[in-house]
Design an enzyme around this catalytic site. Structure first.
Site, PDB file in Angstrom:
ATOM      1  N   GLU A 123      -9.183 -16.909 -27.614  1.00  0.00           N
ATOM      2  CA  GLU A 123      -9.231 -15.807 -28.586  1.00  0.00           C
ATOM      3  C   GLU A 123     -10.658 -15.366 -28.891  1.00  0.00           C
ATOM      4  OE1 GLU A 123      -8.362 -13.579 -30.680  1.00  0.00           O
ATOM      5  OE2 GLU A 123      -6.196 -13.663 -30.548  1.00  0.00           O
ATOM      6  N   LYS A 140      -1.691 -11.174 -36.549  1.00  0.00           N
ATOM      7  CA  LYS A 140      -2.611 -12.298 -36.695  1.00  0.00           C
ATOM      8  C   LYS A 140      -3.363 -12.090 -38.014  1.00  0.00           C
ATOM      9  CE  LYS A 140      -3.285 -12.309 -31.670  1.00  0.00           C
ATOM     10  NZ  LYS A 140      -4.187 -12.009 -30.547  1.00  0.00           N
ATOM     11  N   ASP A 148      -5.370 -14.160 -25.443  1.00  0.00           N
ATOM     12  CA  ASP A 148      -5.410 -12.866 -26.102  1.00  0.00           C
ATOM     13  C   ASP A 148      -5.830 -11.864 -25.016  1.00  0.00           C
ATOM     14  OD1 ASP A 148      -5.725 -10.870 -28.187  1.00  0.00           O
ATOM     15  OD2 ASP A 148      -7.877 -11.176 -27.964  1.00  0.00           O
ATOM     16  N   LEU A 149      -5.553 -10.594 -25.222  1.00  0.00           N
ATOM     17  CA  LEU A 149      -5.876  -9.606 -24.175  1.00  0.00           C
ATOM     18  C   LEU A 149      -7.209  -8.897 -24.441  1.00  0.00           C
ATOM     19  CD1 LEU A 149      -4.928  -8.010 -21.635  1.00  0.00           C
ATOM     20  CD2 LEU A 149      -3.758  -6.447 -23.174  1.00  0.00           C
ATOM     21  N   THR A 162     -11.402  -3.839 -24.048  1.00  0.00           N
ATOM     22  CA  THR A 162     -10.846  -2.589 -24.575  1.00  0.00           C
ATOM     23  C   THR A 162     -11.411  -2.259 -25.953  1.00  0.00           C
ATOM     24  OG1 THR A 162      -9.011  -3.950 -25.212  1.00  0.00           O
ATOM     25  CG2 THR A 162      -8.638  -2.481 -23.360  1.00  0.00           C
TER      26      THR A 162
HETATM   27  C1  G6P Z   1      -5.593  -5.971 -30.484  1.00  0.00           C
HETATM   28  C2  G6P Z   1      -6.985  -5.418 -30.776  1.00  0.00           C
HETATM   29  C3  G6P Z   1      -6.999  -4.654 -32.080  1.00  0.00           C
HETATM   30  C4  G6P Z   1      -5.885  -3.599 -32.109  1.00  0.00           C
HETATM   31  C5  G6P Z   1      -4.536  -4.285 -31.915  1.00  0.00           C
HETATM   32  C6  G6P Z   1      -3.380  -3.284 -31.885  1.00  0.00           C
HETATM   33  O1  G6P Z   1      -5.373  -7.059 -31.302  1.00  0.00           O
HETATM   34  O2  G6P Z   1      -7.937  -6.458 -30.830  1.00  0.00           O
HETATM   35  O3  G6P Z   1      -8.264  -4.051 -32.237  1.00  0.00           O
HETATM   36  O4  G6P Z   1      -5.892  -2.881 -33.310  1.00  0.00           O
HETATM   37  O5  G6P Z   1      -4.567  -4.999 -30.687  1.00  0.00           O
HETATM   38  O6  G6P Z   1      -3.477  -2.497 -30.737  1.00  0.00           O
HETATM   39  P1  G6P Z   1      -2.589  -1.229 -30.420  1.00  0.00           P
HETATM   40  O7  G6P Z   1      -2.883  -0.963 -28.963  1.00  0.00           O
HETATM   41  O8  G6P Z   1      -1.157  -1.614 -30.631  1.00  0.00           O
HETATM   42  O9  G6P Z   1      -3.024  -0.137 -31.323  1.00  0.00           O
HETATM   43 MG    MG Z   2      -8.956  -9.846 -28.996  1.00  0.00          MG
END
Ligand code: G6P
Ligand code: MG
Length: 221
Positions: free
Chosen positions: A169, A145, A9-10, A17
């Protein structure tokens, strides 16, 4: 070792972030007079943009129409992109690059599985796109997810069956997605929160191939 691929996961695993998501959502919540706290923010981890907005609106007991919701989500994303555009390689979480480099040297494939549609921008800003053999993100998958789609897609891109993949994750929804994909899951964070993960470490700084082999062996016992 039977494992052939690691999927990361990122947000919260490779880069921190979550603080920028929080700041941007907090700005929106303040604009809408909604009392949104850091505790509430935990519920947004791993959850898609629109689902996150729905949680915040639920806290504020607000029910705007779909067009207004699109407008709010776009506003939050504009603020969020302002933050992440300023990210630097210093913001890569400790141990991530070292662990991924070790995996690659051992012939294990490395993929990314994130709900974020901002994945390409983040990877470019922190300079680690080249580390991944495959990237499955919010731009290529539709189901959020805990649906396993993002991890199944990453496994397909890596030409590896789910049973030979391990997912890293930090979010409850993400751990569930990994289990729903039939993959081994290492939780990144606290055992108290990530109760369903096969194993939990506080961060990738504590991971190495030896530890991965141990985790895999214990699963098979
Ligand atoms: C990740 C983060 C979430 C975020 C989602 C969508 O899963 O953990 O907190 O809402 O990405 O991100 P985005 O950059 O597309 O709004
Ligand atoms: Mg995450």
């Amino acid at each position: 070792m039977g494992l052939k691929a690691c999927i990361f996961d990122l947000d919260g695993v490779i880069v921190d972030t979550a603080k920028y998501h929080y700041l941007a959502w907090k700005k929106l919540a303040t604009m809408l007079n909604i009392n949104f706290t850091e505790v509430d923010n935990e519920r947004l981890k791993g959850v898609s943009r629109m689902a996150s907005l729905n949680i915040i609106l639920e806290i504020g007991n607000m029910h705007p129409d779909d067009r207004t919701k699109e407008k709010y989500a776009a506003l939050k994303n504009k603020w969020y992109v302002e933050y992440i555009s300023r990210m630097t390689p210093d913001e890569i979480l400790p141990g991530s690059v070292e662990f991924i480099t070790e995996l690659k040297a051992a012939g294990i494939k490395v993929g990314l599985g994130s709900a974020s549609r901002n994945t390409p921008l983040i990877l470019e800003r922190v300079g680690i796109r080249h580390l991944f053999d495959a990237v499955a993100d919010g731009n290529v998958v539709n189901k959020a997810k805990p649906d396993p789609e993002v991890f199944i897609t990453a496994a397909k891109m890596l030409n590896t069956d789910p049973e030979f993949c391990v997912v890293f994750e930090d979010a409850v929804a993400g751990v569930e997605a990994a289990l729903n994909a039939g993959m081994l899951c290492v939780g990144i964070g606290s055992e108290k929160t990530l109760t369903k993960a096969h194993f939990v470490v506080p961060g990738l700084a504590l991971m190495n191939i030896g530890k991965l082999k141990e985790i895999e062996k214990n699963r098979r016992l």
